[in-house]
Design a protein around this motif. Structure first.
Motif, PDB file in Angstrom:
ATOM      1  N   MET A 128     -22.199 -96.570  82.353  1.00  0.00           N
ATOM      2  CA  MET A 128     -21.515 -97.666  81.656  1.00  0.00           C
ATOM      3  C   MET A 128     -21.196 -98.798  82.634  1.00  0.00           C
ATOM      4  N   ALA A 129     -21.542-100.010  82.252  1.00  0.00           N
ATOM      5  CA  ALA A 129     -21.317-101.161  83.125  1.00  0.00           C
ATOM      6  C   ALA A 129     -19.829-101.438  83.269  1.00  0.00           C
ATOM      7  N   SER A 130     -19.415-101.815  84.483  1.00  0.00           N
ATOM      8  CA  SER A 130     -18.014-102.139  84.708  1.00  0.00           C
ATOM      9  C   SER A 130     -17.715-103.540  84.200  1.00  0.00           C
ATOM     10  N   GLU A 131     -16.461-103.797  83.912  1.00  0.00           N
ATOM     11  CA  GLU A 131     -16.056-105.067  83.308  1.00  0.00           C
ATOM     12  C   GLU A 131     -16.049-106.189  84.346  1.00  0.00           C
ATOM     13  N   PRO A 132     -16.676-107.322  84.050  1.00  0.00           N
ATOM     14  CA  PRO A 132     -16.608-108.471  84.966  1.00  0.00           C
ATOM     15  C   PRO A 132     -15.187-109.012  85.034  1.00  0.00           C
ATOM     16  N   LYS A 133     -14.634-109.077  86.219  1.00  0.00           N
ATOM     17  CA  LYS A 133     -13.246-109.541  86.323  1.00  0.00           C
ATOM     18  C   LYS A 133     -12.945-110.302  87.609  1.00  0.00           C
ATOM     19  N   TYR A 134     -13.890-110.361  88.534  1.00  0.00           N
ATOM     20  CA  TYR A 134     -13.615-110.996  89.822  1.00  0.00           C
ATOM     21  C   TYR A 134     -14.215-112.397  89.887  1.00  0.00           C
ATOM     22  N   PRO A 135     -13.404-113.436  90.091  1.00  0.00           N
ATOM     23  CA  PRO A 135     -13.954-114.785  90.290  1.00  0.00           C
ATOM     24  C   PRO A 135     -14.677-114.856  91.628  1.00  0.00           C
ATOM     25  N   ILE A 136     -15.477-115.888  91.813  1.00  0.00           N
ATOM     26  CA  ILE A 136     -16.360-115.946  92.971  1.00  0.00           C
ATOM     27  C   ILE A 136     -15.607-115.971  94.297  1.00  0.00           C
ATOM     28  N   ARG A 137     -14.460-116.612  94.341  1.00  0.00           N
ATOM     29  CA  ARG A 137     -13.719-116.658  95.605  1.00  0.00           C
ATOM     30  C   ARG A 137     -13.129-115.294  95.956  1.00  0.00           C
TER      31      ARG A 137
ATOM     32  N   GLN B 108     -28.232-115.964  93.634  1.00  0.00           N
ATOM     33  CA  GLN B 108     -28.452-115.882  92.180  1.00  0.00           C
ATOM     34  C   GLN B 108     -29.545-116.847  91.730  1.00  0.00           C
ATOM     35  N   ARG B 109     -29.430-118.107  92.106  1.00  0.00           N
ATOM     36  CA  ARG B 109     -30.331-119.139  91.586  1.00  0.00           C
ATOM     37  C   ARG B 109     -31.748-119.021  92.132  1.00  0.00           C
ATOM     38  N   ARG B 110     -31.865-118.765  93.419  1.00  0.00           N
ATOM     39  CA  ARG B 110     -33.178-118.812  94.058  1.00  0.00           C
ATOM     40  C   ARG B 110     -33.908-117.479  94.046  1.00  0.00           C
ATOM     41  N   TYR B 111     -33.149-116.377  94.026  1.00  0.00           N
ATOM     42  CA  TYR B 111     -33.800-115.077  94.178  1.00  0.00           C
ATOM     43  C   TYR B 111     -33.493-114.101  93.048  1.00  0.00           C
ATOM     44  N   GLY B 112     -32.603-114.477  92.133  1.00  0.00           N
ATOM     45  CA  GLY B 112     -32.302-113.613  91.008  1.00  0.00           C
ATOM     46  C   GLY B 112     -31.689-112.289  91.400  1.00  0.00           C
ATOM     47  N   LEU B 113     -30.990-112.264  92.514  1.00  0.00           N
ATOM     48  CA  LEU B 113     -30.416-111.011  93.002  1.00  0.00           C
ATOM     49  C   LEU B 113     -29.137-110.629  92.269  1.00  0.00           C
ATOM     50  N   LEU B 114     -28.428-111.605  91.742  1.00  0.00           N
ATOM     51  CA  LEU B 114     -27.148-111.361  91.073  1.00  0.00           C
ATOM     52  C   LEU B 114     -27.170-111.987  89.687  1.00  0.00           C
ATOM     53  N   LYS B 115     -26.482-111.342  88.762  1.00  0.00           N
ATOM     54  CA  LYS B 115     -26.390-111.859  87.395  1.00  0.00           C
ATOM     55  C   LYS B 115     -24.946-111.737  86.912  1.00  0.00           C
ATOM     56  N   PRO B 116     -24.045-112.561  87.472  1.00  0.00           N
ATOM     57  CA  PRO B 116     -22.645-112.479  87.049  1.00  0.00           C
ATOM     58  C   PRO B 116     -22.463-112.960  85.614  1.00  0.00           C
ATOM     59  N   ALA B 117     -21.392-112.491  85.007  1.00  0.00           N
ATOM     60  CA  ALA B 117     -21.028-112.977  83.682  1.00  0.00           C
ATOM     61  C   ALA B 117     -20.399-114.366  83.822  1.00  0.00           C
ATOM     62  N   ARG B 118     -20.122-114.999  82.701  1.00  0.00           N
ATOM     63  CA  ARG B 118     -19.515-116.333  82.710  1.00  0.00           C
ATOM     64  C   ARG B 118     -18.305-116.350  81.787  1.00  0.00           C
ATOM     65  N   THR B 119     -17.295-117.112  82.189  1.00  0.00           N
ATOM     66  CA  THR B 119     -16.155-117.333  81.313  1.00  0.00           C
ATOM     67  C   THR B 119     -16.535-118.391  80.282  1.00  0.00           C
TER      68      THR B 119
ATOM     69  N   LYS C 240     -15.508-121.252  80.161  1.00  0.00           N
ATOM     70  CA  LYS C 240     -15.631-122.535  80.853  1.00  0.00           C
ATOM     71  C   LYS C 240     -16.800-122.544  81.847  1.00  0.00           C
ATOM     72  N   GLY C 241     -17.562-121.459  81.870  1.00  0.00           N
ATOM     73  CA  GLY C 241     -18.741-121.427  82.727  1.00  0.00           C
ATOM     74  C   GLY C 241     -18.534-120.890  84.121  1.00  0.00           C
ATOM     75  N   HIS C 242     -17.329-120.401  84.440  1.00  0.00           N
ATOM     76  CA  HIS C 242     -17.064-119.865  85.769  1.00  0.00           C
ATOM     77  C   HIS C 242     -17.637-118.457  85.894  1.00  0.00           C
ATOM     78  N   ARG C 243     -18.187-118.135  87.062  1.00  0.00           N
ATOM     79  CA  ARG C 243     -18.766-116.820  87.292  1.00  0.00           C
ATOM     80  C   ARG C 243     -17.685-115.748  87.392  1.00  0.00           C
ATOM     81  N   LEU C 244     -17.994-114.592  86.805  1.00  0.00           N
ATOM     82  CA  LEU C 244     -17.149-113.405  86.937  1.00  0.00           C
ATOM     83  C   LEU C 244     -18.026-112.234  87.355  1.00  0.00           C
ATOM     84  N   TYR C 245     -17.587-111.523  88.376  1.00  0.00           N
ATOM     85  CA  TYR C 245     -18.366-110.427  88.934  1.00  0.00           C
ATOM     86  C   TYR C 245     -17.695-109.085  88.641  1.00  0.00           C
ATOM     87  N   SER C 246     -18.506-108.059  88.489  1.00  0.00           N
ATOM     88  CA  SER C 246     -18.006-106.709  88.210  1.00  0.00           C
ATOM     89  C   SER C 246     -18.019-105.874  89.492  1.00  0.00           C
ATOM     90  N   GLU C 247     -17.473-104.675  89.394  1.00  0.00           N
ATOM     91  CA  GLU C 247     -17.541-103.739  90.523  1.00  0.00           C
ATOM     92  C   GLU C 247     -18.992-103.442  90.880  1.00  0.00           C
TER      93      GLU C 247
END
Length: 281
Positions: free
Chosen positions: A1-10, A27-38, A40-47
């Motif tokens: 089960m995927a963990s909940e995105p809750k960590y902002p980028i900073r 993320q943009r150049r290599y597709g290594l990360l796929k964070p969720a978005r709030t 307002k478009g801010h990235r949120l990262y999971s465990e």
């Protein structure tokens, strides 16, 4: 089960030591990360995202280029340790020797955008500077001085952080200005602002404490310091004061240095959970 995105980028930057610019590039150049978005478009990262970032770091530390990491995440394979770092150093040295300033600047900017500051400094920039100083050819000084000048200009242009803890840096002993700049670059990788005090007299620090408005002081240790210097300035250091530099090992062994110490600012942050490792969201 995927963990909940809750960590902002900073916050992710604080937890992993990877600055936001680099996380976005992965993320943009290599597709290594796929964070969720709030909303307002801010990235949120999971465990799981954070665990993936640490896997990426593992491969980078082995000398794998960022462009090769994605394939190794899916199909791990043996790699030649340090090969990417050796190639990066060779490219920088070749550009410097050719006096190809435009190419050298592009290579420095590319490396700075793709790799964590600490890894870049330890594995590429510092060994490259040593190699420049060891060149044996008639135009060696011209090559070294022009490369150092470009590195200085390029890295100063990258010091753009406007929020986060603010650290003052002071050089002690025989240490050039470039050491301060590299420490500032590494601090920015930890999401910290910096104020370079140069080779200021430590005795004047208490006079300016209220005006400096910093969260701590980092003292960069150079050669030529004796026991008398450490005794003389013992009362001048603020409570949040950290000493950095390889020569600190010598000063510690002599019994002169009894303050928090590490070889690099990143090691200070890990070793002492220093205040400047805490980033405001």
């Amino acid at each position: 089960m995927a963990s909940e995105p809750k960590y902002p980028i900073r916050e992710v930057s604080r937890l992993t030591g990877i600055n936001p610019v680099t996380l976005r590039a992965w993320q943009r150049r290599y597709g290594l990360l796929k964070p969720a978005r709030t909303d307002k478009g801010h990235r949120l990262y999971s465990e799981q995202d954070i665990a993936l970032i640490r896997q990426i770091l593992h491969w980078l530390e082995q000398g794998v280029s960022i462009g090769q990491v994605k394939g190794l995440l899916d199909n791990p394979a043996p790699v030649v340790d340090g090969s990417n770092w050796e190639q990066a150093r060779s490219r920088l040295l070749e550009s410097a020797c050719r006096l190809n300033i435009n190419r050298l600047e592009s290579e420095l900017l590319e490396l700075a955008s793709l790799y964590p500051a600490e890894l870049l400094l330890r594995r590429v920039i510092e060994p490259w500077l040593v190699a420049l100083g060891q060149l044996v050819r008639p135009d060696a000084l011209l090559i070294e001085h022009s490369a150092r000048a470009l590195l200085t200009r390029t890295f100063y242009s990258l010091l753009t952080i406007r929020s986060g803890p603010r650290l003052a840096l002071l050089r002690a002993g025989q240490l050039g200005e470039l050491h301060s700049l590299l420490a500032q670059f590494e601090l920015q990788g930890l999401e910290c602002r910096s104020l370079d005090l140069g080779a200021a007299d430590p005795a004047q620090l208490p006079l300016a404490a209220d005006r400096l408005q910093v969260d701590g002081l980092v003292v960069l240790l150079g050669a030529g310091l004796g026991q008398g210097w450490f005794v003389q300035h013992q009362a001048n250091w603020p409570s949040a004061c950290f000493f950095v530099g390889e020569l600190g090992l010598v000063y510690q062994q002599q019994g002169w240095l009894n303050r928090p110490f590490a070889v690099s600012v990143s090691e200070i942050a890990r070793k002492y959970d220093a205040t400047f490792g805490v980033v405001s969201n």
